[in-house]
Design an enzyme around this catalytic site. Structure first.
Site, PDB file in Angstrom:
ATOM      1  N   GLU A 192      17.228  45.930  -4.524  1.00 36.38           N
ATOM      2  CA  GLU A 192      17.904  44.667  -4.815  1.00 36.38           C
ATOM      3  C   GLU A 192      17.580  43.532  -3.852  1.00 36.38           C
ATOM      4  OE1 GLU A 192      21.973  44.027  -4.499  1.00 36.38           O
ATOM      5  OE2 GLU A 192      22.023  44.431  -2.372  1.00 36.38           O
ATOM      6  N   ASN A 221      24.714  43.964  -5.781  1.00 36.37           N
ATOM      7  CA  ASN A 221      25.282  42.634  -5.993  1.00 36.37           C
ATOM      8  C   ASN A 221      24.229  41.526  -6.066  1.00 36.37           C
ATOM      9  OD1 ASN A 221      25.222  43.422  -3.091  1.00 36.37           O
ATOM     10  ND2 ASN A 221      25.809  41.288  -2.760  1.00 36.37           N
ATOM     11  N   HIS A 222      23.010  41.788  -5.553  1.00 35.30           N
ATOM     12  CA  HIS A 222      21.958  40.760  -5.617  1.00 35.30           C
ATOM     13  C   HIS A 222      21.028  40.943  -6.819  1.00 35.30           C
ATOM     14  CE1 HIS A 222      22.773  38.752  -1.813  1.00 35.30           C
ATOM     15  NE2 HIS A 222      22.910  39.934  -1.225  1.00 35.30           N
ATOM     16  N   HIS A 244      22.838  48.055   4.867  1.00 31.15           N
ATOM     17  CA  HIS A 244      21.530  48.052   5.526  1.00 31.15           C
ATOM     18  C   HIS A 244      21.518  48.777   6.870  1.00 31.15           C
ATOM     19  CE1 HIS A 244      19.881  44.326   3.138  1.00 31.15           C
ATOM     20  NE2 HIS A 244      20.540  45.192   2.375  1.00 31.15           N
TER      21      HIS A 244
END
Length: 274
Positions: free
Chosen positions: A39, A67-68, A181
């Site tokens: 993403e 979400n991205h 991340h």
């Protein structure tokens, strides 16, 4: 069955490292199935069709997101016809694309992969992820239609991630957390046999702020006034993910261990793959 999951690819550095190293890993470690979260692959924001296809060409069987997913608007166009591209299953009905799929691994096993997004501290606020999981598992139960089930749970709060893991424990092979991340040290097999980790980490430059060049994030914390855009860091990438051994008999996890390859973090390869 051997399964590899690689965390969020971030920018050119992350995706290039995946493309270069993944084919050798599949061959060297006899990996049956690979999932990569993509993403953040396009400059740190979203993914393009070209990047998606190159990731498949490198050996990924499925590319998940979060979400991205729609940051690159072209994703809205290719998501509906690319079966191996997943967006979160708990987007509202009518959203382009799909949130899960049943795929055939290199060893012939049927693998259900579902992409589900959490709601705590997340935007957009999607439908109930727990209900979405119930729907996915009811439609394709482990041990019946699927020989293995993996869920990419894309979420911020570790409490939500851990509760989700316990919620599906014994009904899925693995719950792999993504989004923050930062690789966590809590990889484990839950009581019911489901492998779990709160976050697999990213594939990107760790001399950064979550894969982005440090200067602008630092500026916003200190000065509170933006000076420019976030840009993906361009230094050498470290690959982060997990390796899994899944029982051919039960579809539950037998082993889980982190995989980290690159210049910044301590390198580790699952001992059971050597």
């Amino acid at each position: 069955m051997r399964l590899l999951f690689l965390g969020d690819m971030v920018g050119r550095s992350g995706r290039t490292a995946v493309w270069q190293k993944l084919p050798g890993m599949i061959s060297d470690f006899n990996i049956d199935f690979v999932v990569v979260n993509g993403e953040n692959a396009a400059g740190g924001f979203g993914i393009t069709e070209e990047i998606f296809r190159e990731t498949l060409n490198a050996g990924a069987d499925v590319v998940t997101t979060g979400n991205h997913v729609w940051d690159q608007r072209e994703a809205l166009s290719f998501a509906p016809y690319e079966e191996r591209f997943l967006r979160p299953a708990n987007f509202p009905k009518g959203t382009p694309g799909r949130g899960s799929g049943l795929f055939i691994a290199r060893n012939g096993a049927r693998v259900l992969v579902a992409n589900i997004m959490g709601r705590v501290f997340m935007h957009p606020d999607l439908d109930d992820p727990f209900r979405a999981a119930e729907e996915e598992l009811a439609a394709c139960p482990l041990g019946e239609q699927a020989d293995a089930v993996l869920i990419d749970f894309h979420a911020e709060a570790t409490s939500e991630k851990m509760c989700f893991g316990h919620f599906v424990d014994g009904r899925v092979s693995a719950v792999i957390g993504t989004h923050t991340h930062q690789p966590t040290a809590d990889h484990q097999i839950l009581n019911g046999g489901t492998a779990y980790i709160s976050d697999a980490g990213m594939c990107g430059d760790y001399d950064s702020s979550l894969g982005m060049e440090k200067e602008e994030p630092l500026n916003r914390f200190i000065a509170k006034v933006p000076k420019g855009r976030f840009e993906a860091a361009t230094g050498p990438a470290t690959l982060c993910g997990v390796g899994l051994e899944i029982s051919d008999r039960t579809g539950l996890a037998e082993k889980i261990a982190p995989l980290r390859l690159g210049p910044r973090l301590e390198e580790t390869i699952p001992a059971f793959w050597r």
